[in-house]
Design a protein around this motif. Sequence first.
Motif, PDB file in Angstrom:
ATOM      1  N   ALA A  59       0.841  -1.195   0.000  1.00  0.00           N
ATOM      2  CA  ALA A  59       0.000   0.000   0.000  1.00  0.00           C
ATOM      3  C   ALA A  59       0.879   1.248   0.000  1.00  0.00           C
ATOM      4  CB  ALA A  59      -0.930  -0.008   1.208  1.00  0.00           C
ATOM      5  N   PHE A  60       1.347   1.648  -1.176  1.00  0.00           N
ATOM      6  CA  PHE A  60       2.113   2.884  -1.276  1.00  0.00           C
ATOM      7  C   PHE A  60       1.148   4.061  -1.209  1.00  0.00           C
ATOM      8  CE2 PHE A  60       5.001  -0.124  -3.333  1.00  0.00           C
ATOM      9  CZ  PHE A  60       6.187   0.199  -2.700  1.00  0.00           C
ATOM     10  N   TRP A  65       4.695   8.937  -4.741  1.00  0.00           N
ATOM     11  CA  TRP A  65       4.912   7.541  -5.121  1.00  0.00           C
ATOM     12  C   TRP A  65       3.880   7.044  -6.119  1.00  0.00           C
ATOM     13  CZ3 TRP A  65       9.498   6.189  -3.552  1.00  0.00           C
ATOM     14  CH2 TRP A  65      10.019   6.748  -2.381  1.00  0.00           C
ATOM     15  N   PHE A  66       4.279   6.044  -6.895  1.00  0.00           N
ATOM     16  CA  PHE A  66       3.316   5.337  -7.727  1.00  0.00           C
ATOM     17  C   PHE A  66       2.483   4.454  -6.811  1.00  0.00           C
ATOM     18  CE2 PHE A  66       6.573   6.324 -10.889  1.00  0.00           C
ATOM     19  CZ  PHE A  66       5.799   6.711 -11.983  1.00  0.00           C
ATOM     20  N   ARG A 153       0.827  13.846 -11.084  1.00  0.00           N
ATOM     21  CA  ARG A 153       0.882  14.037  -9.630  1.00  0.00           C
ATOM     22  C   ARG A 153       2.293  13.910  -9.096  1.00  0.00           C
ATOM     23  NH1 ARG A 153       1.091   9.784  -6.525  1.00  0.00           N
ATOM     24  NH2 ARG A 153      -0.242   8.454  -7.825  1.00  0.00           N
ATOM     25  N   ILE A 154       2.998  12.876  -9.514  1.00  0.00           N
ATOM     26  CA  ILE A 154       4.347  12.629  -8.995  1.00  0.00           C
ATOM     27  C   ILE A 154       5.313  13.701  -9.477  1.00  0.00           C
ATOM     28  CG2 ILE A 154       6.270  10.987  -8.991  1.00  0.00           C
ATOM     29  CD1 ILE A 154       4.133   8.773  -9.322  1.00  0.00           C
ATOM     30  N   VAL A 186       3.650  -3.313 -15.002  1.00  0.00           N
ATOM     31  CA  VAL A 186       4.741  -2.662 -14.288  1.00  0.00           C
ATOM     32  C   VAL A 186       4.658  -3.081 -12.827  1.00  0.00           C
ATOM     33  CG1 VAL A 186       5.829  -0.461 -13.713  1.00  0.00           C
ATOM     34  CG2 VAL A 186       4.516  -0.664 -15.823  1.00  0.00           C
ATOM     35  N   ASN A 187       5.767  -3.549 -12.273  1.00  0.00           N
ATOM     36  CA  ASN A 187       5.810  -3.898 -10.856  1.00  0.00           C
ATOM     37  C   ASN A 187       5.965  -2.603 -10.057  1.00  0.00           C
ATOM     38  OD1 ASN A 187       7.232  -4.618  -8.216  1.00  0.00           O
ATOM     39  ND2 ASN A 187       6.655  -6.630  -8.986  1.00  0.00           N
ATOM     40  N   VAL A 188       5.000  -2.317  -9.199  1.00  0.00           N
ATOM     41  CA  VAL A 188       4.968  -1.035  -8.489  1.00  0.00           C
ATOM     42  C   VAL A 188       6.151  -0.893  -7.535  1.00  0.00           C
ATOM     43  CG1 VAL A 188       3.604   0.476  -6.985  1.00  0.00           C
ATOM     44  CG2 VAL A 188       2.468  -0.938  -8.698  1.00  0.00           C
TER      45      VAL A 188
END
Length: 201
Positions: A59-60, A65-66, A153-154, A186-188
Motif C-alpha cells: 500500500a504505497f 509515489w506510484f 501528480r508525482i 509494471v511492478n509497483v
Amino acid sequence: MIEHLRPTFALLGGLTVLTGLVYPLALTGIAQVALPGRANGSLVEVDGRVVGSQLIGQAFTGAKWFHGRPSATTAPDPKDPAATAEAPYDAARSAGSNLGPLSRRLVERVRADTEALKAEAGVATVPGDAVTTSASGLDPHISPAFARLQVKRIAAARGLAPETLEALIVAHTRGRDLGFLGEPRVNVLDLDLALARLDPS
C-alpha cells in the motif's frame, strides 16, 4: 489377519516417507539450488534490508509515489471484533471483496475513485485496473496506462520532468510472457525503488 495387513501398512509407511518427506525435500533442495530467489519468495532487499516481495503488492501512499491498484483485503476491526476493517495488501488475508457487479457499495466506490483520478490527472477516462481490485487483493503490478496516469501528480510533488517519469515507466514495463500471454505490466515496488534512486527526496 495381521499377515494380510502387514504389507498394507508397509506400503502406507513407505509411500508416506516417499511422498511426504523425500519428494518435498528433494524439490525444495532443487529449487534452492536452481532458483533460490524465487524459492524464498522473490524478496527484494535494499541495503541489506528486506523491503518487500516482487510477488505481493504494498500500500504505497503519498503524492510522491506510484500507487498500486485498490486492494479489498480486510482484517478484524480492533474496535469491534465482530466487524472488519480495511487492511490493504494484507498477505495473511488474501481475498477479493466478493461484491457483485450490482452491488451499490462497489459501484459507488468505483465511481468515486474514477472521478477522483480523472480530476487529479486531468483526463476523461481511467484504466480499469486503477479502480478495480484483483481477485487476491495482492496484485503487485499495474498497467503502464495506470502508471502514466500518475505521472502528473508525482512530477508536481517531486519537481521532476514528466518525460523523466515516462522514461522510468517504459524502462520498467514488462511485456507479455512468451510474447502473447497476459498483458504488459509494471511492478509497483520496482518502479518506486527506481524512483527513490532517481530522486531520494
